[in-house]
Structure formats: structure tokens, C-alpha cells
Design a protein around this motif. Structure first.
Motif, PDB file in Angstrom:
ATOM      1  N   VAL A  83       0.823  -1.209   0.000  1.00  6.48           N
ATOM      2  CA  VAL A  83       0.000   0.000   0.000  1.00  6.48           C
ATOM      3  C   VAL A  83       0.862   1.266   0.000  1.00  6.48           C
ATOM      4  CG1 VAL A  83      -1.724   1.329   1.281  1.00  6.48           C
ATOM      5  CG2 VAL A  83      -1.954  -1.153   1.084  1.00  6.48           C
ATOM      6  N   GLN A  84       1.762   1.368   0.951  1.00  6.77           N
ATOM      7  CA  GLN A  84       2.540   2.598   1.135  1.00  6.77           C
ATOM      8  C   GLN A  84       3.254   3.080  -0.133  1.00  6.77           C
ATOM      9  OE1 GLN A  84       5.846   2.326   3.832  1.00  6.77           O
ATOM     10  NE2 GLN A  84       5.899   4.531   4.157  1.00  6.77           N
ATOM     11  N   PRO A  85       3.934   2.217  -0.878  1.00  8.26           N
ATOM     12  CA  PRO A  85       4.675   2.711  -2.041  1.00  8.26           C
ATOM     13  C   PRO A  85       3.794   3.421  -3.073  1.00  8.26           C
ATOM     14  CG  PRO A  85       5.286   0.454  -1.549  1.00  8.26           C
ATOM     15  CD  PRO A  85       4.131   0.783  -0.666  1.00  8.26           C
ATOM     16  N   PHE A  86       2.569   2.987  -3.201  1.00 13.11           N
ATOM     17  CA  PHE A  86       1.659   3.620  -4.154  1.00 13.11           C
ATOM     18  C   PHE A  86       0.933   4.799  -3.525  1.00 13.11           C
ATOM     19  CE2 PHE A  86       2.073  -0.733  -5.733  1.00 13.11           C
ATOM     20  CZ  PHE A  86       2.444  -0.472  -7.037  1.00 13.11           C
ATOM     21  N   ASP A  87       0.620   4.686  -2.260  1.00 13.99           N
ATOM     22  CA  ASP A  87      -0.150   5.682  -1.529  1.00 13.99           C
ATOM     23  C   ASP A  87       0.524   7.054  -1.513  1.00 13.99           C
ATOM     24  OD1 ASP A  87      -2.522   6.098  -0.130  1.00 13.99           O
ATOM     25  OD2 ASP A  87      -1.604   5.710   1.822  1.00 13.99           O
ATOM     26  N   GLU A  88       1.828   7.074  -1.686  1.00 12.03           N
ATOM     27  CA  GLU A  88       2.603   8.303  -1.537  1.00 12.03           C
ATOM     28  C   GLU A  88       2.736   9.121  -2.818  1.00 12.03           C
ATOM     29  OE1 GLU A  88       6.244   6.690  -0.015  1.00 12.03           O
ATOM     30  OE2 GLU A  88       5.486   6.691   2.052  1.00 12.03           O
ATOM     31  N   HIS A  89       2.102   8.709  -3.907  1.00 17.66           N
ATOM     32  CA  HIS A  89       2.290   9.390  -5.191  1.00 17.66           C
ATOM     33  C   HIS A  89       1.088  10.248  -5.590  1.00 17.66           C
ATOM     34  CE1 HIS A  89       6.080   7.513  -6.399  1.00 17.66           C
ATOM     35  NE2 HIS A  89       5.644   6.489  -5.683  1.00 17.66           N
TER      36      HIS A  89
ATOM     37  N   ILE B  53      -2.772   9.217  -7.230  1.00 11.61           N
ATOM     38  CA  ILE B  53      -3.348   7.994  -6.672  1.00 11.61           C
ATOM     39  C   ILE B  53      -4.511   8.410  -5.778  1.00 11.61           C
ATOM     40  CG2 ILE B  53      -2.951   5.950  -5.253  1.00 11.61           C
ATOM     41  CD1 ILE B  53      -1.145   5.784  -7.611  1.00 11.61           C
ATOM     42  N   TYR B  54      -5.700   7.986  -6.136  1.00 13.91           N
ATOM     43  CA  TYR B  54      -6.881   8.342  -5.374  1.00 13.91           C
ATOM     44  C   TYR B  54      -7.084   7.408  -4.180  1.00 13.91           C
ATOM     45  CZ  TYR B  54     -11.770   9.188  -4.258  1.00 13.91           C
ATOM     46  OH  TYR B  54     -12.934   9.451  -3.598  1.00 13.91           O
ATOM     47  N   SER B  55      -6.862   6.083  -4.395  1.00 12.23           N
ATOM     48  CA  SER B  55      -6.999   5.132  -3.292  1.00 12.23           C
ATOM     49  C   SER B  55      -6.171   3.890  -3.579  1.00 12.23           C
ATOM     50  CB  SER B  55      -8.466   4.738  -3.073  1.00 12.23           C
ATOM     51  OG  SER B  55      -8.959   3.999  -4.170  1.00 12.23           O
ATOM     52  N   VAL B  56      -5.742   3.223  -2.492  1.00 12.04           N
ATOM     53  CA  VAL B  56      -5.060   1.936  -2.560  1.00 12.04           C
ATOM     54  C   VAL B  56      -5.765   1.043  -1.539  1.00 12.04           C
ATOM     55  CG1 VAL B  56      -2.886   0.692  -2.407  1.00 12.04           C
ATOM     56  CG2 VAL B  56      -2.875   3.101  -3.094  1.00 12.04           C
ATOM     57  N   VAL B  57      -6.417   0.007  -2.036  1.00 12.41           N
ATOM     58  CA  VAL B  57      -7.230  -0.864  -1.197  1.00 12.41           C
ATOM     59  C   VAL B  57      -6.583  -2.248  -1.133  1.00 12.41           C
ATOM     60  CG1 VAL B  57      -9.498  -1.966  -0.949  1.00 12.41           C
ATOM     61  CG2 VAL B  57      -9.328   0.399  -1.781  1.00 12.41           C
TER      62      VAL B  57
ATOM     63  N   GLU C 266      -3.273 -12.184  -2.129  1.00 16.07           N
ATOM     64  CA  GLU C 266      -3.367 -10.848  -1.535  1.00 16.07           C
ATOM     65  C   GLU C 266      -2.885  -9.843  -2.577  1.00 16.07           C
ATOM     66  OE1 GLU C 266      -1.627 -10.130   2.275  1.00 16.07           O
ATOM     67  OE2 GLU C 266      -2.529 -11.919   3.170  1.00 16.07           O
ATOM     68  N   ALA C 267      -3.627  -8.761  -2.732  1.00 16.32           N
ATOM     69  CA  ALA C 267      -3.306  -7.777  -3.760  1.00 16.32           C
ATOM     70  C   ALA C 267      -3.758  -6.390  -3.315  1.00 16.32           C
ATOM     71  CB  ALA C 267      -4.007  -8.154  -5.071  1.00 16.32           C
ATOM     72  N   VAL C 268      -3.375  -5.400  -4.104  1.00 21.29           N
ATOM     73  CA  VAL C 268      -3.884  -4.048  -3.899  1.00 21.29           C
ATOM     74  C   VAL C 268      -4.569  -3.589  -5.176  1.00 21.29           C
ATOM     75  CG1 VAL C 268      -2.277  -3.339  -2.097  1.00 21.29           C
ATOM     76  CG2 VAL C 268      -1.643  -2.993  -4.483  1.00 21.29           C
ATOM     77  N   GLU C 269      -5.680  -2.894  -4.984  1.00 22.66           N
ATOM     78  CA  GLU C 269      -6.403  -2.278  -6.092  1.00 22.66           C
ATOM     79  C   GLU C 269      -6.172  -0.778  -5.982  1.00 22.66           C
ATOM     80  OE1 GLU C 269     -10.759  -2.771  -7.904  1.00 22.66           O
ATOM     81  OE2 GLU C 269     -10.710  -1.747  -5.966  1.00 22.66           O
ATOM     82  N   ILE C 270      -5.666  -0.198  -7.059  1.00 28.36           N
ATOM     83  CA  ILE C 270      -5.301   1.217  -7.074  1.00 28.36           C
ATOM     84  C   ILE C 270      -6.249   1.954  -8.003  1.00 28.36           C
ATOM     85  CG2 ILE C 270      -3.465   2.852  -7.646  1.00 28.36           C
ATOM     86  CD1 ILE C 270      -1.532   0.384  -7.170  1.00 28.36           C
ATOM     87  N   LEU C 271      -6.830   3.011  -7.497  1.00 27.58           N
ATOM     88  CA  LEU C 271      -7.642   3.910  -8.313  1.00 27.58           C
ATOM     89  C   LEU C 271      -6.767   5.138  -8.569  1.00 27.58           C
ATOM     90  CD1 LEU C 271     -10.461   4.186  -9.561  1.00 27.58           C
ATOM     91  CD2 LEU C 271     -11.180   5.332  -7.456  1.00 27.58           C
ATOM     92  N   PHE C 272      -6.523   5.432  -9.841  1.00 25.90           N
ATOM     93  CA  PHE C 272      -5.587   6.507 -10.165  1.00 25.90           C
ATOM     94  C   PHE C 272      -6.080   7.372 -11.319  1.00 25.90           C
ATOM     95  CE2 PHE C 272      -4.502   3.029 -12.945  1.00 25.90           C
ATOM     96  CZ  PHE C 272      -3.978   3.587 -14.101  1.00 25.90           C
ATOM     97  N   ASP C 273      -5.534   8.571 -11.371  1.00 26.17           N
ATOM     98  CA  ASP C 273      -5.835   9.520 -12.433  1.00 26.17           C
ATOM     99  C   ASP C 273      -4.722   9.431 -13.467  1.00 26.17           C
ATOM    100  OD1 ASP C 273      -6.143  11.721 -14.111  1.00 26.17           O
ATOM    101  OD2 ASP C 273      -6.675  13.087 -12.471  1.00 26.17           O
TER     102      ASP C 273
END
Length: 171
Positions: free
Chosen positions: A15-21, A24-28, A53-60
Motif C-alpha cells: 500500500v505505502q509505495p503507491f499511496d505516496e504518489h 493515486i486516489y486510493s489503494v485498497v 493478496e493484492a492491492v487495487e489502485i484507483l488513479f488519475d
């Protein structure tokens, strides 16, 4: 907004590596790729559901591209280990890029080939690239785990952090 789904071991560490950019709207945190609808953490850990186990990223995509997300992904995993990631072992921790359309598949495959040819790894790149399947969000206590439990997160993330620093340095 667009979606991306990545599996790279324990979802807490992804989560953290993507959450910081920016962009990125959400990391679930959640589960995907299995045959049981709405699995629980306990079911997934039993290795009987087929989920990862995975993460779903909503991004612009006007702010951050899918290609940039794939680059971030490679820098968070050991793509030479098909049987888990770091201290997390088993099929539910396998590394996978789940694509949602032909363009994502093309970007992921090209990026994987470039990584394989880069000489960064002496072992083959075994991360799979698979079509996305239903994604089920994990229980709430798994969401934003690194923010809620920094001590546990640091301990769980230590092997990964050491490996990534050794492999990628300041890249």
C-alpha cells in the motif's frame, strides 16, 4: 479514473509505495484470483480459495500513468520468487500483475521484458501477468495498516526494505 491491480506478497507492504504518489486516489488491500466469492482473511490464509493478496489502485492517468505504476511495482517486489515474497510464503503471496485491458497487458509485458533484459537480476523474472478477476476488499483492519500500526509494519517490512535497498539503491 482508472484501476490497477498488483499482487506482491503481503498487501500491507504494497500500500505505502503507491499511496505516496500524486494522482493515486486510493489503494485498497484485498484478495483476487480465487474461486470463493467474498473470501475472508482466514479463508485466504488456508490456501484453499485460490486467492492472492493484492492491492487495487484507483488513479488519475492524467497525473500518473499505468507505466509509472508498473515501475513502482517492480521496485517493491522480488520478481524472481514465484512462491511468495520475503518472509511471506505460499500461493496467496505470489507476485502478479493483473491487467484490466489490452493496453495494461501490453505495458506490463513490455516492462517485464525490459526488466529481464536489464541485467539487474541473475535469476529469471517469474512474476506472472494475468487477466484481472473479481477483487474483494479485505477486512477494514487490513486497510492502511502501515498508518495504523507503524511498529508492526516496520517489522513485517524489514526484509523487503533491505532487499529493495540492495537491489534498487536510490533508483
Amino acid at each position: 479514473m482508472e484501476r490497477a491491480i498488483f499482487a506482491g506478497g503481503c498487501f500491507w507492504c504494497m500500500v505505502q509505495p503507491f499511496d505516496e504518489h500524486p494522482g493515486i486516489y486510493s489503494v485498497v488491500s484485498g484478495y483476487t484470483g480465487g474461486h470463493v466469492p467474498n473470501p475472508t482473511y482466514e479463508q485466504v490464509c488456508s490456501h484453499t480459495t485460490g486467492h492472492t493478496e493484492a492491492v487495487e489502485i484507483l488513479f488519475d492517468p492524467t497525473i500518473i500513468s499505468y507505466q509509472e505504476l508498473v515501475t513502482i511495482y517492480w521496485q517493491q517486489t522480488d520478481p524472481t520468487d514465484a512462491f511468495g515474497q520475503f518472509q511471506d510464503r505460499g500461493d496467496n503471496y505470489r507476485p502478479v500483475i493483473f491487467y484490466l485491458n489490452d493496453e495494461q497487458k501490453k505495458v506490463a509485458e513490455k516492462s517485464k521484458q525490459e526488466l529481464a533484459e536489464s541485467g539487474r537480476y541473475s535469476q529469471p523474472i517469474v512474476t506472472t501477468i494475468e487477466p484481472a478477476q473479481p477483487f474483494y476488499p479485505a477486512e477494514m483492519y487490513h486497510q492502511d495498516y502501515y498508518k495504523k500500526h507503524p511498529e508492526n509494519f516496520a517489522r513485517n517490512h524489514a526484509l523487503r526494505a533491505d532487499y529493495l535497498k540492495e537491489t534498487w539503491g536510490n533508483d
